[in-house]
Design a protein around this motif. Sequence first.
Motif, short mmCIF file in Angstrom:
data_model
loop_
_atom_site.label_atom_id
_atom_site.label_comp_id
_atom_site.label_asym_id
_atom_site.label_seq_id
_atom_site.Cartn_x
_atom_site.Cartn_y
_atom_site.Cartn_z
N PRO A 35 16.66 1.04 6.29
CA PRO A 35 17.44 1.72 5.25
C PRO A 35 16.62 1.92 3.97
N GLY A 36 16.51 3.16 3.55
CA GLY A 36 15.81 3.49 2.32
C GLY A 36 14.32 3.69 2.45
N LEU A 37 13.78 3.63 3.69
CA LEU A 37 12.33 3.74 3.86
C LEU A 37 11.99 4.32 5.23
N VAL A 38 11.06 5.26 5.23
CA VAL A 38 10.47 5.80 6.47
C VAL A 38 8.96 5.66 6.29
N VAL A 39 8.29 5.07 7.29
CA VAL A 39 6.84 4.88 7.20
C VAL A 39 6.18 5.59 8.38
N VAL A 40 5.17 6.40 8.06
CA VAL A 40 4.42 7.15 9.07
C VAL A 40 2.94 6.94 8.82
N GLN A 41 2.22 6.57 9.88
CA GLN A 41 0.77 6.49 9.79
C GLN A 41 0.18 7.47 10.80
N ARG A 42 -0.81 8.23 10.35
CA ARG A 42 -1.44 9.24 11.20
C ARG A 42 -2.94 9.24 10.95
N PRO A 43 -3.70 9.96 11.77
CA PRO A 43 -5.15 10.06 11.51
C PRO A 43 -5.40 10.70 10.14
N ALA A 44 -6.56 10.39 9.56
CA ALA A 44 -6.95 10.90 8.25
C ALA A 44 -7.07 12.42 8.25
N PHE A 45 -6.87 13.01 7.06
CA PHE A 45 -7.03 14.45 6.86
C PHE A 45 -8.49 14.82 6.64
N GLU A 46 -9.25 13.91 6.03
CA GLU A 46 -10.62 14.19 5.59
C GLU A 46 -11.54 13.06 6.03
N HIS A 47 -12.84 13.27 5.86
CA HIS A 47 -13.82 12.22 6.13
C HIS A 47 -13.75 11.17 5.04
N GLY A 48 -14.14 9.96 5.37
CA GLY A 48 -14.20 8.89 4.37
C GLY A 48 -13.14 7.83 4.53
N TYR A 49 -12.17 8.05 5.40
CA TYR A 49 -11.15 7.05 5.71
C TYR A 49 -10.64 7.34 7.11
N SER A 50 -9.99 6.35 7.73
CA SER A 50 -9.60 6.51 9.12
C SER A 50 -8.14 6.94 9.30
N ASN A 51 -7.26 6.50 8.40
CA ASN A 51 -5.83 6.78 8.57
C ASN A 51 -5.18 7.14 7.25
N HIS A 52 -4.05 7.81 7.38
CA HIS A 52 -3.23 8.23 6.24
C HIS A 52 -1.86 7.56 6.42
N LEU A 53 -1.46 6.75 5.46
CA LEU A 53 -0.17 6.07 5.49
C LEU A 53 0.76 6.75 4.50
N ARG A 54 1.96 7.10 4.96
CA ARG A 54 2.94 7.73 4.08
C ARG A 54 4.23 6.92 4.10
N GLU A 55 4.64 6.43 2.92
CA GLU A 55 5.87 5.67 2.77
C GLU A 55 6.86 6.57 2.02
N ILE A 56 7.95 6.90 2.69
CA ILE A 56 8.91 7.87 2.17
C ILE A 56 10.18 7.12 1.74
N TYR A 57 10.57 7.32 0.49
CA TYR A 57 11.76 6.69 -0.08
C TYR A 57 12.77 7.81 -0.40
N PRO A 58 13.64 8.15 0.55
CA PRO A 58 14.55 9.30 0.34
C PRO A 58 15.40 9.21 -0.93
N GLN A 59 15.94 8.02 -1.24
CA GLN A 59 16.82 7.92 -2.41
C GLN A 59 16.06 8.06 -3.71
N TRP A 60 14.76 7.78 -3.73
CA TRP A 60 13.93 7.97 -4.92
C TRP A 60 13.40 9.40 -4.97
N GLY A 61 13.41 10.09 -3.82
CA GLY A 61 12.86 11.43 -3.76
C GLY A 61 11.35 11.44 -3.87
#
Length: 171
Positions: A35-61
């Motif tokens: 409740p209140g959080l969605v977390v998604v990890q995916r491969p990196a968009f660019e060189h220099g790191y391996s993964n991209h972590l996105r923490e989504i807080y719908p009620q905070w927008g």
Amino acid sequence: MALRAGRVQQIHKREERGIDRSNETFTIEKFFRRPGLVVVQRPAFEHGYSNHLREIYPQWGIAVSTCLNQGVPIKHPRLRFDHYVDLVKVWEDQEYIYVEDMYVDVLLYERSYYHVIDLEEFGEALFSRQVSMAEARRVLENTQKFVDSMKRSRLSYQVWKHKYGIHRRHL
């Protein structure tokens, strides 16, 4: 509901895949919800790191993005920020969670400062009526509440996450 082209990321709820804003599919390496959080990890968009972590807080927008290298948070290799915060609108249907970028962004430099960016892009979207007045008001309110709570958290996302994260305590 019609999706604004180039603005909406789609996260499949039951399969390990998503569709990014440029309509490209991507693999989801980790996905969880509470409740209140969605977390998604995916491969990196660019060189220099391996993964991209996105923490989504719908009620905070907001959706907070962090670069990871082998599971450890690192500064963005090129821009040197610690966390990138998108002001977003979130909704879902049976298959997908939709995360729409609402133009305004905040760069966080852990325990140092923050920088609000893309207000001119937001203004243009408002002027051209791509964003309604109600949406604009919500985005500006969410931006102010988030920035205020970050200041109270000593400009630390980790402190903010612990103190406010999924608890909507706007003071």
